[in-house]
Design a protein around this motif. Structure first.
Motif, PDB file in Angstrom:
ATOM      1  N   VAL A  47      -3.125  -0.542  -7.518  1.00 14.53           N
ATOM      2  CA  VAL A  47      -3.397  -0.335  -6.095  1.00 14.53           C
ATOM      3  C   VAL A  47      -2.146   0.130  -5.341  1.00 14.53           C
ATOM      4  O   VAL A  47      -2.206   1.102  -4.567  1.00 14.53           O
ATOM      5  N   PRO A  48      -0.974  -0.508  -5.542  1.00 21.14           N
ATOM      6  CA  PRO A  48       0.219   0.045  -4.869  1.00 21.14           C
ATOM      7  C   PRO A  48       0.518   1.481  -5.269  1.00 21.14           C
ATOM      8  O   PRO A  48       0.933   2.287  -4.429  1.00 21.14           O
ATOM      9  N   THR A  51      -1.954   3.879  -3.387  1.00 18.73           N
ATOM     10  CA  THR A  51      -1.605   4.061  -1.974  1.00 18.73           C
ATOM     11  C   THR A  51      -0.329   4.892  -1.826  1.00 18.73           C
ATOM     12  O   THR A  51      -0.234   5.769  -0.959  1.00 18.73           O
ATOM     13  N   GLN A  95      -9.998   0.305  -1.638  1.00 19.63           N
ATOM     14  CA  GLN A  95     -10.846  -0.883  -1.702  1.00 19.63           C
ATOM     15  C   GLN A  95     -11.026  -1.292  -3.165  1.00 19.63           C
ATOM     16  O   GLN A  95     -11.313  -0.449  -4.023  1.00 19.63           O
ATOM     17  N   ARG A 103     -11.312  -6.653  -1.513  1.00 16.89           N
ATOM     18  CA  ARG A 103     -10.083  -6.526  -0.735  1.00 16.89           C
ATOM     19  C   ARG A 103      -9.827  -5.067  -0.382  1.00 16.89           C
ATOM     20  O   ARG A 103     -10.154  -4.166  -1.157  1.00 16.89           O
ATOM     21  N   THR A 104      -9.230  -4.859   0.773  1.00 16.75           N
ATOM     22  CA  THR A 104      -8.930  -3.521   1.275  1.00 16.75           C
ATOM     23  C   THR A 104      -7.435  -3.417   1.553  1.00 16.75           C
ATOM     24  O   THR A 104      -6.849  -4.309   2.176  1.00 16.75           O
ATOM     25  N   TYR A 105      -6.845  -2.326   1.087  1.00 15.24           N
ATOM     26  CA  TYR A 105      -5.419  -2.082   1.265  1.00 15.24           C
ATOM     27  C   TYR A 105      -5.247  -0.752   1.992  1.00 15.24           C
ATOM     28  O   TYR A 105      -5.959   0.209   1.715  1.00 15.24           O
ATOM     29  N   TYR A 106      -4.267  -0.700   2.899  1.00 16.32           N
ATOM     30  CA  TYR A 106      -4.034   0.511   3.691  1.00 16.32           C
ATOM     31  C   TYR A 106      -2.547   0.806   3.731  1.00 16.32           C
ATOM     32  O   TYR A 106      -1.713  -0.100   3.876  1.00 16.32           O
ATOM     33  N   GLU A 107      -2.227   2.084   3.586  1.00 18.69           N
ATOM     34  CA  GLU A 107      -0.847   2.541   3.684  1.00 18.69           C
ATOM     35  C   GLU A 107      -0.837   3.785   4.570  1.00 18.69           C
ATOM     36  O   GLU A 107      -1.583   4.731   4.323  1.00 18.69           O
TER      37      GLU A 107
END
Length: 454
Positions: A47-48, A51, A95, A103-107
């Motif tokens: 995931v990182p 993004t 997502q 879980r949702t991640y935003y950059e």
């Protein structure tokens, strides 16, 4: 089993109560109960990386649909169907369906942009990750090194590249001899401004207005009378690095791919950049006065092809292109420029960008497959300057502001040129991918036959 008297088989022995109790307890034990399926855990580096890759591609100027395709390909290669990505021009949202929750991640995107050598390295990294040639952790380390890499050339060389880029752009428009000299001087001024203003600072946001105002004042009050050149010939080429040709073309591509939010926002941003540049021109004309019209003898048509060489050299120096990429960039630019010239004859000047965009993408992808060829983005990005959608809009808006509605046709030409270039790029991309898929499908039987042969 024993036998009874007379050879008859003995009756089976009945189990005692202790044996029956032990059997019941054993049947109800944990070993016989159904075990839950093992929970799938997404790699913590995936995931990182998604993004960071997405943000890097956005900073490199990629369209949102192309960024989503790249991230989707990386997820599928890693076997992660639970990971989904949504991209907008300002950031990347990922997502993940985790065992206990979603879980949702935003950059968010930095908006600072990359040098061309960074863009090429980033595109190569995406290909390596999608092909599983590098681990996720190593990919994140490579991405951090790419983002922190300094420009290949220093500020003095970058200014020289900007001068060459401005002169090449002017030669492609068949100017007068005097205007070429004036463009070189004004390109030097804008190049110094570009390298002096830090990227991302408050002054950088005002740079389009400041640069266009200063160029207009110098063109009317100093350079124009000295070299006997018109304002339109002197103003647009020095500001080529500020013209949003790539942004407008990318916005049109996103709109044609049904990326309405991304395409509309990027289109508004590009038009806003044009308006800022035009505002500086109008302010300069108001400060100095309207210049007298000048009619000089234009240079012969063949100087436009010399201008393409200047554009290639200027792009390498100003944008810090990778090593050994000058020849490939020049080849791609010449192919697109000739195709656009042919399209102007076969179609119309407004629709000639279709053939130019088509050839630009096809040649860039063929070059990327060569053993020493750079990434397709390295050769594609300079083509957006050469296909001139930003300059058409800038000249049109400036003329509308200074001379009235008689120049509205320039804005119509801008819209037609944008969609023609975007359609050509889309068609070229589709044809190139289909040809690549067909080539791979034809090679598989040949490789399999080669393995079976002694």
């Amino acid at each position: 089993m024993g036998e009874g008297q007379g050879g008859e088989p003995a009756p089976p022995r009945r189990r005692g109560w202790r044996e029956r109790l032990a059997a019941v307890l054993h049947a109800g034990g944990p070993a016989s109960r159904p075990q839950p399926a093992p929970r799938h855990v997404v790699d913590p580096d995936l995931v990182p990386l998604l993004t960071e890759l997405g943000v890097g591609l956005l900073d490199a100027g990629q369209a949102t649909n192309e960024v989503e395709d790249a991230l989707r390909q990386v997820s599928r290669t890693r076997g992660e169907a639970e990971v989904r990505a949504f991209v907008v021009p300002t950031g990347v949202l990922v997502q993940v369906d985790e065992p206990d929750d979603v879980r949702t991640y935003y950059e968010s995107s930095t908006g600072l942009g990359f040098h061309v050598d960074q863009v090429g390295a980033l595109d190569t990294l995406v290909e390596d990750v999608a092909a599983a040639r590098v681990s996720l952790r190593d990919a994140r380390m490579r991405l951090a090194e790419i983002a922190a890499a300094p420009a290949r050339f220093g500020p003095v060389v970058a200014v020289l590249g900007h001068v060459l880029l401005s002169v090449g752009f002017a030669l492609c428009q068949q100017p007068t001899a005097g205007s070429v000299v004036g463009v070189a001087a004004l390109g030097l001024v804008v190049g110094v401004l570009q390298v002096s203003v830090p990227r991302g600072s408050a002054l950088a946001n005002a740079l389009p207005v400041l640069a266009s105002f200063l160029v207009t004042v110098l063109a009317i009050g100093v350079v124009g009378p000295l070299v006997d050149a018109s304002l339109v010939d002197l103003v647009a080429p020095p500001l080529v690095s500020l013209l949003p040709g790539a942004a407008l073309t990318t916005a049109t591509m996103e709109l044609t791919h049904h990326q309405v939010v991304s395409g509309a926002s990027r289109l508004v941003h590009g038009l806003g950049q044009l308006l800022l540049l035009a505002f500086g021109v109008v302010a300069g004309v108001a400060a100095v006065g309207t210049p007298e019209p000048v009619a000089g003898a234009p240079l012969p048509a063949w100087v436009a092809y010399v201008g393409v060489t200047f554009v290639a050299c200027g792009d390498v120096l100003y944008s810090s292109a990778p090593r050994r990429s000058l020849g490939w960039i020049a080849l791609t630019l010449y192919a697109a420029f000739v195709a656009q010239a042919v399209g102007a004859v076969l179609l119309s000047p407004q629709l000639s960008g279709f053939l130019g965009g088509f050839v630009l993408v096809v040649v860039a992808r063929v070059v990327a497959r060569a053993r020493t060829g750079p990434s397709r983005l390295v050769t594609t990005l300079p083509g957006f300057w050469l296909l001139v959608p930003g300059s058409l809009g800038f000249i049109g808006i400036s003329e509308v502001a200074t001379s009235g509605a008689q120049a509205v046709t320039e804005l119509v030409d801008l819209v037609l040129a944008l969609f023609a270039i975007a359609l050509g790029i889309m068609t070229g991309t589709a044809v190139s991918r289909q040809a690549s898929t067909l080539t791979q499908s034809l090679r598989r039987p040949l490789r399999a036959q080669g393995r079976r042969s002694p």
